[in-house]
Scaffold this active site. Sequence first.
Site, mmCIF file in Angstrom:
data_model
loop_
_atom_site.group_PDB
_atom_site.id
_atom_site.type_symbol
_atom_site.label_atom_id
_atom_site.label_comp_id
_atom_site.label_asym_id
_atom_site.label_seq_id
_atom_site.Cartn_x
_atom_site.Cartn_y
_atom_site.Cartn_z
ATOM 1 C CG HIS A 15 14.047 11.811 -24.139
ATOM 2 N ND1 HIS A 15 12.912 11.043 -24.119
ATOM 3 C CD2 HIS A 15 15.082 10.931 -24.109
ATOM 4 C CE1 HIS A 15 13.238 9.762 -24.069
ATOM 5 N NE2 HIS A 15 14.567 9.672 -24.052
ATOM 6 C CD GLU A 26 10.399 15.001 -26.567
ATOM 7 O OE1 GLU A 26 11.635 14.800 -26.582
ATOM 8 O OE2 GLU A 26 9.569 14.094 -26.728
ATOM 9 C CB CYS A 52 9.079 8.727 -24.205
ATOM 10 S SG CYS A 52 9.838 9.795 -22.948
ATOM 11 C CB CYS A 90 8.919 13.566 -23.191
ATOM 12 S SG CYS A 90 10.732 13.456 -23.092
#
Length: 162
Positions: free
Chosen positions: A79, A81, A117, A120
């Site tokens: 991801h 992040e 999410c 993250c």
Amino acid sequence: MERVSKTNYYLDIAQTVAERSTCLRRAYGAIIVKDDTIVSTGYNGAPRGRKNCTDLGYCMREELKIPRGERYELCRSVHSEANAIIAAPRERMLGATLYLCCVDPRTHEVSGGTCCCAMCKRMVINAGIETVIVREDKENFTVYRVEDWIANDDSLTGALGY
């Protein structure tokens, strides 16, 4: 000429970073900013050396019709992040702000209503980031205080928190 706000300036940069995404489902861009300086950037894509979904021409989660926010273990991507956090020195993340933008890779329009999410969120908390700002559309955004994610621990209630 009216200047763009500082927040939208950084969100514009996060949106540009999302253009590097290799995800066929959602293109995310993240930047970490501290003391008005960009610390790092990240976009979602397969780990270095592995084939991206754009290279393969398909998304496994899309093929299996998996709803957003579920079964991330089947996703090839790291991801945005996480990639931004990996690229940043810890001391520069303490008290920093993470700016996040999601773009539909098919239409190139901003996809509002998103956030980090659960995994993250945990990384953002451990990195010491103080605030997450998510673009909703060209002018609007949502501000999340990371201390609220700590106080309202959705992992204890079983809520997905997406």
